[in-house]
Scaffold this motif. Structure first.
Motif, short mmCIF file in Angstrom:
data_model
loop_
_atom_site.label_atom_id
_atom_site.label_comp_id
_atom_site.label_asym_id
_atom_site.label_seq_id
_atom_site.Cartn_x
_atom_site.Cartn_y
_atom_site.Cartn_z
N THR A 15 81.00 23.02 84.34
CA THR A 15 82.45 22.32 84.86
C THR A 15 81.99 20.76 84.95
OG1 THR A 15 81.59 22.42 87.20
CG2 THR A 15 82.85 24.06 86.27
N LEU A 16 80.77 20.15 84.76
CA LEU A 16 80.55 18.89 84.85
C LEU A 16 80.39 18.33 83.64
CD1 LEU A 16 77.79 18.95 87.79
CD2 LEU A 16 80.30 18.24 87.88
N GLY A 17 80.71 19.22 82.55
CA GLY A 17 80.30 18.64 80.85
C GLY A 17 79.13 19.31 80.41
N TRP A 18 78.34 19.78 80.94
CA TRP A 18 76.96 20.07 80.27
C TRP A 18 77.10 20.85 79.05
CZ3 TRP A 18 72.36 18.37 80.20
CH2 TRP A 18 71.20 19.07 80.01
N THR A 19 76.32 20.71 77.93
CA THR A 19 76.66 21.33 76.74
C THR A 19 75.23 21.67 76.01
OG1 THR A 19 76.37 19.32 75.16
CG2 THR A 19 78.80 20.08 76.10
N ASP A 20 75.30 22.50 75.06
CA ASP A 20 74.17 22.83 74.33
C ASP A 20 73.51 21.72 73.76
OD1 ASP A 20 74.37 25.48 75.00
OD2 ASP A 20 75.27 26.50 73.37
N ALA A 21 74.26 20.62 73.11
CA ALA A 21 73.58 19.73 72.75
C ALA A 21 72.97 18.72 73.42
CB ALA A 21 74.84 18.65 71.87
N LEU A 22 73.38 18.63 74.74
CA LEU A 22 72.65 18.00 75.73
C LEU A 22 71.34 18.77 76.42
CD1 LEU A 22 75.57 17.03 78.11
CD2 LEU A 22 73.95 15.23 77.25
#
Length: 373
Positions: A15-22
């Motif tokens: 929900t904070l914008g965390w992604t697999d790329a990060l």
């Protein structure tokens, strides 16, 4: 009212914008968090177990001392390293997807410019830049210039610029003409009227935050930025002051940038009022704002036409014919000069840094007997 992530103290990284790329960039032995505030060598971050305050590691402080752009800022994703005593330190700033950066500009003799060529990141990893301008000021030529400047920086950041003309309840007549004038100043950018008092435009603004998208809201003091953030959040998360009835102006009480999770999804970064903001390492931001001038320039007799006194200048012809406002051409001149000046200052700073680095290398070589003059 249902509790928001902010009030409950718990967060899901997605929900904070965390992604697999990060996740692929996260150093081993660390955990991710997102910066909500920064304050003198420390940051308040949002992690999956809630907010916490962390201090910068020595490596982060060294990197920031070498380049202020590396300093953690609101919106950054960072890596936290657990310490033996149970605390964490901010060990690294993860690569930024987008960044709104302003140049170090102040008053001087060259068109009001001076500075050291260094920049400051105001917000990072945002998807949208809301440029807020109060309706009672937006007809002023200087304020159209401010909108153009902020939109140019927004394009340069990699995020989507959106102009919000706020406090439209205080604007009596001619709102449609005002919106058309602003839209002409920022081709290709969506422009929306907003009145929190009437509840108009708030849902449109919230729509840009669908999912886990992040927006930053920028503009002058008195533009109603914090009031808009409160309306989007559904609660008073930012302190505001009442606008003075005499002149419609108000003092923005926000003194630092802050990342606010919005109930239902998305995040928004509120900022203090901006009086002066310089360009920084521009590539095509100014060109995108002045796409109409760039299109006219294709018809100039000379490919390197400066649009001043050159014969066969299609841009000057458009001004004389009333097809292009003279104010807009003057604004283009100003931003082009400033972008070129800041680029030159940046080049000087980089050359000085390279010289210092070579001197350090030579000192080390002499120290170990490796230097042969």
């Amino acid at each position: 009212m249902s509790s928001s992530p902010r009030s409950s103290g718990l967060f899901r990284l997605s929900t904070l914008g965390w992604t697999d790329a990060l996740a692929a960039e996260l150093p081993a032995g660390t955990v991710p968090a997102r910066v909500a505030r920064v304050d003198r060598g420390a940051a308040e971050v949002l992690a999956d177990d809630g907010p916490r305050r962390v201090r910068y590691s020595a490596s982060v402080r060294r990197a920031a001392a070498h380049d202020p752009i590396a300093l953690p800022c609101v919106g950054d994703w960072v890596a936290l390293r657990p310490l033996p005593e149970g605390r964490c330190e901010l060990a690294a700033v993860l690569p930024r997807r987008t960044a709104f950066t302003r140049g170090g500009v102040s008053r001087d003799s060259l068109d009001g410019l001076s500075g050291d060529g260094q920049g400051q990141v105001l917000a990072a990893n945002m998807d949208v830049v809301f440029v807020a301008e109060p309706s009672m000021h937006a007809t002023d030529f200087a304020d159209l210039g401010r909108i153009e400047r902020l939109v140019a920086l927004a394009w340069e950041s990699g995020a989507q610029p959106v102009v919000l003309i706020t406090k439209t309840d205080l604007f009596d007549d001619g709102l449609a003409d005002l919106l058309a004038e602003v839209a002409a100043a920022v081709p290709g950018v969506e422009v929306h009227p907003v009145s929190v008092v009437r509840g108009e435009g708030v849902e449109i603004a919230r729509g840009y935050l669908a999912g886990s998208r992040t927006a930053v809201v920028l503009g002058p003091s008195g533009a109603g930025k914090s009031t808009l953030v409160n309306a989007m959040a559904g609660e008073e998360v930012m302190e505001t002051q009442r606008v003075r009835a005499a002149d419609g102006r108000g003092r923005h009480t926000t003194v630092r940038r802050e990342l606010i999770p919005i109930p239902g999804g998305g995040l928004i970064i509120d900022t203090p009022g901006i009086r002066r903001i310089g360009l920084y390492e521009m590539t095509d931001g100014v060109d995108r704002v002045f796409a109409d001038i760039e299109e006219l320039a294709a018809g100039c007799r000379f490919s390197d036409c400066g649009h001043r006194r050159e014969p066969g200048c299609a841009v000057l012809a458009a001004v004389e014919a009333g097809e292009l406002p003279e104010r807009r051409l003057e604004s283009w001149y100003k931003l082009q000069r400033e972008a070129a000046w800041m680029a030159a200052r940046t080049d000087v700073r980089l050359r000085r840094e390279q010289t210092r680095q070579w001197k350090r290398i030579h000192r080390e070589m002499r120290r170990f007997g490796l230097y042969r003059p």
